[in-house]
Design a protein around this motif. Structure first.
Motif, PDB file in Angstrom:
ATOM      1  N   ILE A  11       0.852  -1.199   0.000  1.00  0.00           N
ATOM      2  CA  ILE A  11       0.000   0.000   0.000  1.00  0.00           C
ATOM      3  C   ILE A  11       0.886   1.248   0.000  1.00  0.00           C
ATOM      4  O   ILE A  11       1.849   1.339   0.762  1.00  0.00           O
ATOM      5  N   GLU A  12       0.554   2.199  -0.852  1.00  0.00           N
ATOM      6  CA  GLU A  12       1.261   3.484  -0.880  1.00  0.00           C
ATOM      7  C   GLU A  12       0.426   4.519  -0.129  1.00  0.00           C
ATOM      8  O   GLU A  12      -0.767   4.657  -0.394  1.00  0.00           O
ATOM      9  N   TYR A  13       1.054   5.223   0.810  1.00  0.00           N
ATOM     10  CA  TYR A  13       0.305   6.180   1.631  1.00  0.00           C
ATOM     11  C   TYR A  13       1.201   7.337   2.059  1.00  0.00           C
ATOM     12  O   TYR A  13       2.437   7.269   1.980  1.00  0.00           O
ATOM     13  N   GLN A  14       0.560   8.395   2.500  1.00  0.00           N
ATOM     14  CA  GLN A  14       1.257   9.548   3.073  1.00  0.00           C
ATOM     15  C   GLN A  14       0.548   9.960   4.356  1.00  0.00           C
ATOM     16  O   GLN A  14      -0.682   9.901   4.437  1.00  0.00           O
ATOM     17  N   ILE A  15       1.323  10.393   5.348  1.00  0.00           N
ATOM     18  CA  ILE A  15       0.757  10.906   6.596  1.00  0.00           C
ATOM     19  C   ILE A  15       1.103  12.386   6.690  1.00  0.00           C
ATOM     20  O   ILE A  15       2.280  12.756   6.698  1.00  0.00           O
ATOM     21  N   ASP A  16       0.082  13.232   6.718  1.00  0.00           N
ATOM     22  CA  ASP A  16       0.261  14.681   6.819  1.00  0.00           C
ATOM     23  C   ASP A  16      -0.096  15.113   8.239  1.00  0.00           C
ATOM     24  O   ASP A  16      -1.271  15.196   8.596  1.00  0.00           O
ATOM     25  N   GLU A  17       0.928  15.370   9.044  1.00  0.00           N
ATOM     26  CA  GLU A  17       0.685  15.749  10.433  1.00  0.00           C
ATOM     27  C   GLU A  17       0.094  17.156  10.550  1.00  0.00           C
ATOM     28  O   GLU A  17      -0.623  17.448  11.515  1.00  0.00           O
ATOM     29  N   GLU A  18       0.403  17.998   9.590  1.00  0.00           N
ATOM     30  CA  GLU A  18      -0.107  19.381   9.639  1.00  0.00           C
ATOM     31  C   GLU A  18      -1.626  19.400   9.559  1.00  0.00           C
ATOM     32  O   GLU A  18      -2.296  20.121  10.307  1.00  0.00           O
ATOM     33  N   THR A  19      -2.183  18.618   8.636  1.00  0.00           N
ATOM     34  CA  THR A  19      -3.640  18.605   8.446  1.00  0.00           C
ATOM     35  C   THR A  19      -4.303  17.390   9.099  1.00  0.00           C
ATOM     36  O   THR A  19      -5.505  17.195   8.957  1.00  0.00           O
ATOM     37  N   LYS A  20      -3.503  16.583   9.790  1.00  0.00           N
ATOM     38  CA  LYS A  20      -4.007  15.362  10.420  1.00  0.00           C
ATOM     39  C   LYS A  20      -4.760  14.490   9.401  1.00  0.00           C
ATOM     40  O   LYS A  20      -5.918  14.138   9.577  1.00  0.00           O
ATOM     41  N   THR A  21      -4.049  14.180   8.323  1.00  0.00           N
ATOM     42  CA  THR A  21      -4.667  13.426   7.234  1.00  0.00           C
ATOM     43  C   THR A  21      -3.832  12.191   6.903  1.00  0.00           C
ATOM     44  O   THR A  21      -2.613  12.290   6.738  1.00  0.00           O
ATOM     45  N   LEU A  22      -4.502  11.068   6.819  1.00  0.00           N
ATOM     46  CA  LEU A  22      -3.895   9.852   6.291  1.00  0.00           C
ATOM     47  C   LEU A  22      -4.380   9.712   4.850  1.00  0.00           C
ATOM     48  O   LEU A  22      -5.574   9.574   4.604  1.00  0.00           O
ATOM     49  N   HIS A  23      -3.454   9.751   3.911  1.00  0.00           N
ATOM     50  CA  HIS A  23      -3.790   9.740   2.496  1.00  0.00           C
ATOM     51  C   HIS A  23      -3.337   8.408   1.892  1.00  0.00           C
ATOM     52  O   HIS A  23      -2.139   8.151   1.762  1.00  0.00           O
ATOM     53  N   ILE A  24      -4.296   7.540   1.552  1.00  0.00           N
ATOM     54  CA  ILE A  24      -3.981   6.286   0.874  1.00  0.00           C
ATOM     55  C   ILE A  24      -3.887   6.581  -0.620  1.00  0.00           C
ATOM     56  O   ILE A  24      -4.880   6.952  -1.248  1.00  0.00           O
ATOM     57  N   LEU A  25      -2.701   6.438  -1.170  1.00  0.00           N
ATOM     58  CA  LEU A  25      -2.473   6.802  -2.568  1.00  0.00           C
ATOM     59  C   LEU A  25      -2.888   5.690  -3.530  1.00  0.00           C
ATOM     60  O   LEU A  25      -3.492   5.951  -4.553  1.00  0.00           O
ATOM     61  N   SER A  26      -2.547   4.465  -3.196  1.00  0.00           N
ATOM     62  CA  SER A  26      -2.915   3.361  -4.069  1.00  0.00           C
ATOM     63  C   SER A  26      -2.904   2.048  -3.297  1.00  0.00           C
ATOM     64  O   SER A  26      -2.188   1.902  -2.304  1.00  0.00           O
ATOM     65  N   ILE A  27      -3.703   1.110  -3.791  1.00  0.00           N
ATOM     66  CA  ILE A  27      -3.804  -0.222  -3.218  1.00  0.00           C
ATOM     67  C   ILE A  27      -3.323  -1.215  -4.270  1.00  0.00           C
ATOM     68  O   ILE A  27      -3.686  -1.083  -5.447  1.00  0.00           O
ATOM     69  N   PRO A  28      -2.490  -2.167  -3.904  1.00  0.00           N
ATOM     70  CA  PRO A  28      -1.995  -3.120  -4.909  1.00  0.00           C
ATOM     71  C   PRO A  28      -3.121  -3.904  -5.556  1.00  0.00           C
ATOM     72  O   PRO A  28      -4.133  -4.211  -4.927  1.00  0.00           O
ATOM     73  N   LYS A  29      -2.947  -4.206  -6.818  1.00  0.00           N
ATOM     74  CA  LYS A  29      -3.958  -4.949  -7.562  1.00  0.00           C
ATOM     75  C   LYS A  29      -3.951  -6.415  -7.130  1.00  0.00           C
ATOM     76  O   LYS A  29      -2.964  -6.927  -6.609  1.00  0.00           O
ATOM     77  N   GLU A  30      -5.059  -7.050  -7.368  1.00  0.00           N
ATOM     78  CA  GLU A  30      -5.191  -8.456  -7.007  1.00  0.00           C
ATOM     79  C   GLU A  30      -4.249  -9.322  -7.833  1.00  0.00           C
ATOM     80  O   GLU A  30      -3.911  -9.001  -8.974  1.00  0.00           O
ATOM     81  N   GLN A  31      -3.824 -10.402  -7.237  1.00  0.00           N
ATOM     82  CA  GLN A  31      -2.993 -11.381  -7.929  1.00  0.00           C
ATOM     83  C   GLN A  31      -3.774 -12.690  -7.999  1.00  0.00           C
ATOM     84  O   GLN A  31      -4.185 -13.220  -6.967  1.00  0.00           O
ATOM     85  N   ILE A  32      -3.976 -13.182  -9.214  1.00  0.00           N
ATOM     86  CA  ILE A  32      -4.755 -14.411  -9.418  1.00  0.00           C
ATOM     87  C   ILE A  32      -3.805 -15.545  -9.778  1.00  0.00           C
ATOM     88  O   ILE A  32      -2.977 -15.413 -10.687  1.00  0.00           O
ATOM     89  N   SER A  33      -3.912 -16.634  -9.049  1.00  0.00           N
ATOM     90  CA  SER A  33      -3.090 -17.817  -9.309  1.00  0.00           C
ATOM     91  C   SER A  33      -4.005 -19.012  -9.567  1.00  0.00           C
ATOM     92  O   SER A  33      -4.893 -19.300  -8.766  1.00  0.00           O
ATOM     93  N   ILE A  34      -3.790 -19.673 -10.699  1.00  0.00           N
ATOM     94  CA  ILE A  34      -4.590 -20.844 -11.068  1.00  0.00           C
ATOM     95  C   ILE A  34      -3.650 -22.046 -11.204  1.00  0.00           C
ATOM     96  O   ILE A  34      -2.688 -22.008 -11.970  1.00  0.00           O
ATOM     97  N   SER A  35      -3.939 -23.085 -10.439  1.00  0.00           N
ATOM     98  CA  SER A  35      -3.121 -24.302 -10.476  1.00  0.00           C
ATOM     99  C   SER A  35      -3.986 -25.477 -10.920  1.00  0.00           C
ATOM    100  O   SER A  35      -4.595 -26.158 -10.078  1.00  0.00           O
ATOM    101  N   PRO A  36      -4.059 -25.714 -12.230  1.00  0.00           N
ATOM    102  CA  PRO A  36      -4.910 -26.803 -12.721  1.00  0.00           C
ATOM    103  C   PRO A  36      -4.218 -28.164 -12.671  1.00  0.00           C
ATOM    104  O   PRO A  36      -3.029 -28.282 -12.972  1.00  0.00           O
ATOM    105  N   ASP A  37      -4.964 -29.160 -12.295  1.00  0.00           N
ATOM    106  CA  ASP A  37      -4.502 -30.545 -12.337  1.00  0.00           C
ATOM    107  C   ASP A  37      -5.257 -31.229 -13.480  1.00  0.00           C
ATOM    108  O   ASP A  37      -6.480 -31.378 -13.419  1.00  0.00           O
ATOM    109  N   LEU A  38      -4.541 -31.612 -14.529  1.00  0.00           N
ATOM    110  CA  LEU A  38      -5.175 -32.152 -15.740  1.00  0.00           C
ATOM    111  C   LEU A  38      -5.000 -33.669 -15.805  1.00  0.00           C
ATOM    112  O   LEU A  38      -3.893 -34.186 -15.617  1.00  0.00           O
TER     113      LEU A  38
END
Length: 206
Positions: free
Chosen positions: A95-122
């Motif tokens: 997670i990318e974030y910034q903490i601004d103590e001056e304005t008392k703000t927690l700013h979440i900049l971005s959230i990592p995208k999902e990772q999909i894993s498929i393990s097929p048994d054929l």
């Protein structure tokens, strides 16, 4: 008498100035403690969220190769039974974030995208092939790619991705709860979050 009054006045001024700076020091200490608490919370939430699912499917593979003319073909086919384990994960340590103590703000900049894993048994059954069109590595690769594409489409129609997103949002809601308790503001990307539902709506729209 004037000197006494002047001394008292100076003493009062010095007292209030001292109290002012002590209060400012306390405010900074609280801000520092709050920001450290937020960072610790982000660190605690920064874990791997994994949602698991299982899919089963049967495929019929067929391939024809023309010999001399289209009237003569060499055919091959196979029955493929698929059992696949699927996982959807979010690595919240990224997670990318910034903490601004001056304005008392927690700013979440971005959230990592999902990772999909498929393990097929054929498992291959009833493999039939002509002498002029034998089974080879290309056939097995084609079957794997076709099955993977089919499983992804099946995954998109299932509730597994929705369940994974819900688990993600439940973890992120802890940020809102904490910032709200501390009297801070939570921002996600460019949006100020005033309740948990807003956070859910913004992420679900993606």
């Amino acid at each position: 008498m004037k000197r006494v009054l002047l001394g008292i006045g100076i003493a009062f001024v010095a007292f209030f100035i001292l109290r002012y700076f002590e209060n400012k020091k306390d405010d900074k200490a609280i801000l520092y403690e709050n920001s450290m608490l937020l960072q610790e919370q982000i660190k605690n939430v920064g874990k791997l969220i994994v949602t698991e699912g299982h899919f089963s499917e049967v495929f019929n593979y067929k391939n024809s190769k023309a010999l001399f003319t289209d009237y003569f073909t060499a055919d091959k086919k196979a029955l493929v039974v698929v059992n696949a384990d699927v996982t959807i994960s979010y690595d919240l340590s990224k997670i990318e974030y910034q903490i601004d103590e001056e304005t008392k703000t927690l700013h979440i900049l971005s959230i990592p995208k999902e990772q999909i894993s498929i393990s097929p048994d054929l498992e291959y059954y009833d493999i039939q092939a002509d002498y002029f069109n034998p089974f080879g590595a290309d056939d097995y690769n084609k079957i794997k790619e076709t099955i993977k594409s089919s499983l992804i489409k099946k995954l998109q129609k299932s509730d597994l991705q929705k369940n994974a997103k819900t688990r993600l949002l439940e973890e992120l809601s802890d940020f809102y709860i904490l910032t709200n308790q501390l009297g801070w503001t939570l921002k996600y990307e460019e949006n100020t979050i005033s309740n948990k539902e807003e956070l859910f709506e913004l992420e679900l729209k993606k």
